[in-house]
Write a protein that holds these residues in place. Structure first.
Motif, PDB file in Angstrom:
ATOM      1  N   ALA A 418       0.810  -1.225   0.000  1.00  0.00           N
ATOM      2  CA  ALA A 418       0.000   0.000   0.000  1.00  0.00           C
ATOM      3  C   ALA A 418       0.844   1.276   0.000  1.00  0.00           C
ATOM      4  O   ALA A 418       0.301   2.365  -0.194  1.00  0.00           O
ATOM      5  CB  ALA A 418      -0.929   0.001   1.216  1.00  0.00           C
ATOM      6  N   GLY A 419       2.143   1.148   0.247  1.00  0.00           N
ATOM      7  CA  GLY A 419       3.024   2.323   0.223  1.00  0.00           C
ATOM      8  C   GLY A 419       2.881   3.234   1.430  1.00  0.00           C
ATOM      9  O   GLY A 419       3.353   4.378   1.414  1.00  0.00           O
ATOM     10  N   ILE A 420       2.221   2.748   2.489  1.00  0.00           N
ATOM     11  CA  ILE A 420       1.979   3.611   3.665  1.00  0.00           C
ATOM     12  C   ILE A 420       3.159   3.528   4.642  1.00  0.00           C
ATOM     13  O   ILE A 420       3.897   2.548   4.637  1.00  0.00           O
ATOM     14  CB  ILE A 420       0.672   3.212   4.388  1.00  0.00           C
ATOM     15  N   PRO A 421       3.337   4.561   5.491  1.00  0.00           N
ATOM     16  CA  PRO A 421       4.453   4.525   6.430  1.00  0.00           C
ATOM     17  C   PRO A 421       4.184   3.568   7.597  1.00  0.00           C
ATOM     18  O   PRO A 421       3.050   3.426   8.038  1.00  0.00           O
ATOM     19  CB  PRO A 421       4.534   5.974   6.929  1.00  0.00           C
ATOM     20  N   ALA A 422       5.259   2.948   8.081  1.00  0.00           N
ATOM     21  CA  ALA A 422       5.149   2.000   9.198  1.00  0.00           C
ATOM     22  C   ALA A 422       6.434   2.039   9.994  1.00  0.00           C
ATOM     23  O   ALA A 422       7.527   2.150   9.422  1.00  0.00           O
ATOM     24  CB  ALA A 422       4.886   0.590   8.668  1.00  0.00           C
ATOM     25  N   LEU A 423       6.292   1.971  11.294  1.00  0.00           N
ATOM     26  CA  LEU A 423       7.458   2.083  12.181  1.00  0.00           C
ATOM     27  C   LEU A 423       7.442   0.927  13.173  1.00  0.00           C
ATOM     28  O   LEU A 423       6.387   0.603  13.728  1.00  0.00           O
ATOM     29  CB  LEU A 423       7.406   3.423  12.920  1.00  0.00           C
ATOM     30  N   SER A 424       8.603   0.308  13.386  1.00  0.00           N
ATOM     31  CA  SER A 424       8.718  -0.732  14.418  1.00  0.00           C
ATOM     32  C   SER A 424       9.417  -0.152  15.636  1.00  0.00           C
ATOM     33  O   SER A 424      10.491   0.438  15.524  1.00  0.00           O
ATOM     34  CB  SER A 424       9.494  -1.936  13.885  1.00  0.00           C
ATOM     35  N   LEU A 425       8.770  -0.339  16.788  1.00  0.00           N
ATOM     36  CA  LEU A 425       9.300   0.169  18.051  1.00  0.00           C
ATOM     37  C   LEU A 425       9.517  -1.009  19.002  1.00  0.00           C
ATOM     38  O   LEU A 425       8.603  -1.816  19.178  1.00  0.00           O
ATOM     39  CB  LEU A 425       8.282   1.141  18.670  1.00  0.00           C
ATOM     40  N   PRO A 426      10.715  -1.111  19.615  1.00  0.00           N
ATOM     41  CA  PRO A 426      10.908  -2.212  20.570  1.00  0.00           C
ATOM     42  C   PRO A 426      10.075  -1.982  21.830  1.00  0.00           C
ATOM     43  O   PRO A 426      10.043  -0.864  22.355  1.00  0.00           O
ATOM     44  CB  PRO A 426      12.414  -2.170  20.868  1.00  0.00           C
ATOM     45  N   ILE A 427       9.395  -3.053  22.298  1.00  0.00           N
ATOM     46  CA  ILE A 427       8.485  -2.864  23.450  1.00  0.00           C
ATOM     47  C   ILE A 427       8.794  -3.798  24.612  1.00  0.00           C
ATOM     48  O   ILE A 427       8.109  -3.750  25.628  1.00  0.00           O
ATOM     49  CB  ILE A 427       7.008  -3.039  23.038  1.00  0.00           C
ATOM     50  N   GLY A 428       9.789  -4.657  24.473  1.00  0.00           N
ATOM     51  CA  GLY A 428      10.100  -5.538  25.593  1.00  0.00           C
ATOM     52  C   GLY A 428      10.808  -6.796  25.132  1.00  0.00           C
ATOM     53  O   GLY A 428      11.262  -6.875  23.984  1.00  0.00           O
ATOM     54  N   PHE A 429      10.884  -7.762  26.036  1.00  0.00           N
ATOM     55  CA  PHE A 429      11.637  -8.989  25.757  1.00  0.00           C
ATOM     56  C   PHE A 429      10.749 -10.219  25.893  1.00  0.00           C
ATOM     57  O   PHE A 429       9.918 -10.296  26.793  1.00  0.00           O
ATOM     58  CB  PHE A 429      12.787  -9.136  26.756  1.00  0.00           C
ATOM     59  N   LEU A 437       6.766  -3.656  18.107  1.00  0.00           N
ATOM     60  CA  LEU A 437       5.375  -3.300  17.799  1.00  0.00           C
ATOM     61  C   LEU A 437       5.396  -2.429  16.551  1.00  0.00           C
ATOM     62  O   LEU A 437       6.291  -1.597  16.386  1.00  0.00           O
ATOM     63  CB  LEU A 437       4.799  -2.535  18.994  1.00  0.00           C
ATOM     64  N   GLN A 438       4.426  -2.648  15.674  1.00  0.00           N
ATOM     65  CA  GLN A 438       4.376  -1.873  14.429  1.00  0.00           C
ATOM     66  C   GLN A 438       3.235  -0.857  14.466  1.00  0.00           C
ATOM     67  O   GLN A 438       2.104  -1.201  14.797  1.00  0.00           O
ATOM     68  CB  GLN A 438       4.188  -2.825  13.245  1.00  0.00           C
ATOM     69  N   LEU A 439       3.568   0.381  14.130  1.00  0.00           N
ATOM     70  CA  LEU A 439       2.551   1.428  13.988  1.00  0.00           C
ATOM     71  C   LEU A 439       2.433   1.758  12.509  1.00  0.00           C
ATOM     72  O   LEU A 439       3.455   1.928  11.828  1.00  0.00           O
ATOM     73  CB  LEU A 439       2.952   2.690  14.758  1.00  0.00           C
ATOM     74  N   LEU A 440       1.205   1.829  12.026  1.00  0.00           N
ATOM     75  CA  LEU A 440       0.970   2.143  10.613  1.00  0.00           C
ATOM     76  C   LEU A 440       0.100   3.387  10.511  1.00  0.00           C
ATOM     77  O   LEU A 440      -0.842   3.556  11.290  1.00  0.00           O
ATOM     78  CB  LEU A 440       0.260   0.991   9.906  1.00  0.00           C
TER      79      LEU A 440
END
Lengths: 469, 96
Positions: A418-429, A437-440
């Protein structure tokens, strides 16, 4: 100095002359030298040029000139990003000795901002992989546990940031190749909107899916890098904003196959966002399960077309042969690894007259449905939230079931379609291994992504943890 | 299902060889991928869905048609596997 290697902090130390750029680069080069036998994160290291560039930054500071946030910051580029005069291999025997005559636009922008290139990152061959095991230059280890994969194909880009070998790394992402390794290595990884960072000078396999993106220890570093890479707005302006009332959707299809440990961390993060005042609600992206099939087919078909110029004529490996056609075949068979060759043949078949409609055309139709799902969801939500990868990083010793390994990226692929932005953030172990975790967001919604990721990061604070290596 | 002959034909079109010791594994993996894609499409009604080839709606974004410099010859040839008289040199075209 490198215990806290966030870009913003190092910039403050450089600006206030508590450290010099030369000291920083020297420390980084020593760390690379110490860790490389274990990590194998670099294909090429550029110490002489790096130290010379650092001295240039120091001279600028000594003259009292204002420096930008990336000046003197050590950066690594994935080895499919062209660097004039510096070998660029794409992790392949095909380009083992290739030295580009030009630089990628993204690298030029980093140089102009004073960032210091210290080396070229290892990668899955031609960015086709999710393990970083498919490199002609050997596998890269996960710095949290060397017995586990770092993810791919920008696995070494993520590993080198997590291990504090660099403070910023630029990877490419056609189907999760920035975000999957970011999740597996516990760093922030952003795939921006399609086209926001120019891909000129990137050796692309699948141009309609390909993006460049930064990997950093924290969200602020990501925002600083994005500003330089896009030659655009000040993305740090989005950090620290109140996220009360932000409408966040949780597509249920992304949770069905999530590992229980991943699910538990994900649920905790959702609770944190709710606590910050976000309005969280379940939603559905009904064509999620079909997205990998679309991605696999389109990426293979585009690779078949896009890699056709690797024929041994103008650059790259050439095999001994009696005549031209034999040279083409032997060159490509010797130069490309088996995994890539298999994908090229799959792509050829998907485009052939007998299979075009059933496979390639249907893949493009599924792409339309995936885009429609997102359009509908974003009519109601500002952001969507998913796990980045369904599981923690797999053990490197596991037999490589190609399809299963590639499905590691199943939650990341739809954003490329879809060409949309997405960010992965570390949230734990999960045990000793990081989970992301991915934010779109809708197209050009990077500000909202960064705003929410920053708010969550203040509660999680993952960057305070140091990797095992 | 793809057969060996069809796979070899595709390999030839892609200018690739498949060594004998790789052929069986290649065929298995490629057929697995085709089965996966087919299964993923099985319950979808795709008949009237338009295909998406490119995500952005832009078409024909031209830059001004102005002459620009090109790579100097020695730089263009610097990565050449073989060269002769300022040209890329390749093996003979005709098979014996």
């Amino acid at each position: 100095m490198l215990n806290d290697a966030r870009i913003g902090r190092l910039h403050e130390l450089l600006e206030s002359r508590q450290i010099s750029a030369e000291e920083l680069i020297t420390a980084v080069l020593e760390r690379i030298s110490t860790l490389e036998t274990t990590l194998n994160a670099f294909i090429t290291i550029t110490p002489e040029q790096a130290l010379a560039d650092a001295q240039t930054v120091d001279a600028s500071i000594a003259r009292g000139e204002a420096i930008g946030p990336l000046a003197g910051i050590p950066v690594a580029l994935k080895d499919n990003i062209c660097t004039e005069g510096v070998r660029t291999t794409c992790g392949s025997r095909m380009l083992e000795h290739y030295v580009p005559p030009f630089s990628a636009v993204a690298y030029e922008r980093l140089r102009q901002a004073g960032a210091v290139l210290v080396g070229k990152s290892n990668m899955d061959e031609f960015a086709t992989g999710t393990t970083n095991k498919n490199s002609f230059f050997g596998a890269t280890a996960n710095p949290w546990s060397p017995d586990h994969i770092p993810g791919g194909s920008s696995g070494a880009s993520a590993a080198s940031v997590a291990a504090r070998q660099v403070c910023l790394s630029i990877g490419s992402d056609a189907g999760g190749s920035v975000r999957v390794p970011a999740a597996h290595c516990g760093v922030v990884g952003l795939k921006p909107t399609y086209g926001l960072i120019p891909t000129d000078g990137l050796a692309e396999c699948a141009p309609s899916l390909e993006h460049l993106g930064p990997l950093t220890l924290d969200v602020t570093g990501c925002a600083l890098a994005l500003q330089v890479l896009t030659a655009g707005e000040d993305y740090t302006a989005y950090l620290g904003r109140d996220i009360r009332g932000l409408r966040i959707g949780i597509p249920q299809e992304y949770l069905e196959q999530a590992d229980p440990q991943v699910r538990s961390l994900f649920d905790s993060a959702v609770q944190m966002l709710t606590g910050l005042g976000a309005e969280v609600e379940e939603t559905s992206l009904p064509h999620t399960q079909s997205a990998p099939a679309s991605y696999f087919t389109i990426s293979a078909a585009e690779a078949f077309s896009n890699l056709s110029n690797f024929d041994g004529v103008r650059f790259g490996h050439r095999a001994e042969a009696r005549h031209l056609h034999e040279m083409y075949r032997k060159t490509r068979t010797e130069g490309f690894g088996p995994d890539l060759r298999r994908r090229l043949i799959f792509g050829t078949l998907a485009l052939s007259a007998d299979h075009y409609e059933e496979y390639y055309l249907n893949a493009q139709k599924i792409r339309t449905l995936v885009c429609r799902d997102f359009d509908q969801a974003f009519s109601k939500f500002d952001l969507l939230l998913t796990p980045t990868v369904p599981t923690p990083p797999p053990a490197a010793s596991l037999g490589q079931d190609e399809l299963e390994m590639r499905l590691q990226g199943r939650y990341a692929m739809p954003a490329n379609l879809a060409g949309i932005p997405a960010l992965s953030l570390p949230i734990g172990f999960a045990g000793e291994l990081p989970v992301g975790l991915q934010l779109l967001a809708p197209s050009l919604g990077e500000g909202t992504l960064l705003s929410a990721a920053y708010a969550l990061e203040q509660l999680v604070g993952f960057y305070r943890h140091a990797s095992k290596i | 299902m793809i057969g060996v002959d069809e796979m070899l034909q595709a390999a030839e079109a892609a200018r690739l060889e498949i060594p004998n010791d790789e052929a069986g594994g290649f065929l298995t993996e490629i057929n697995r991928m085709f089965a996966f894609v087919k299964e993923s499409c099985a319950n979808l009604d795709l008949g009237d869905v338009p295909p998406t080839a490119y995500i952005q709606p832009r078409m024909n974004v031209f830059r001004p048609d102005e002459p620009q410099g090109s790579l100097p010859l020695e730089i263009a040839l610097a990565n050449a596997p073989d060269e002769d008289e300022r040209c890329f040199k390749v093996p003979r075209i005709m098979e014996e």
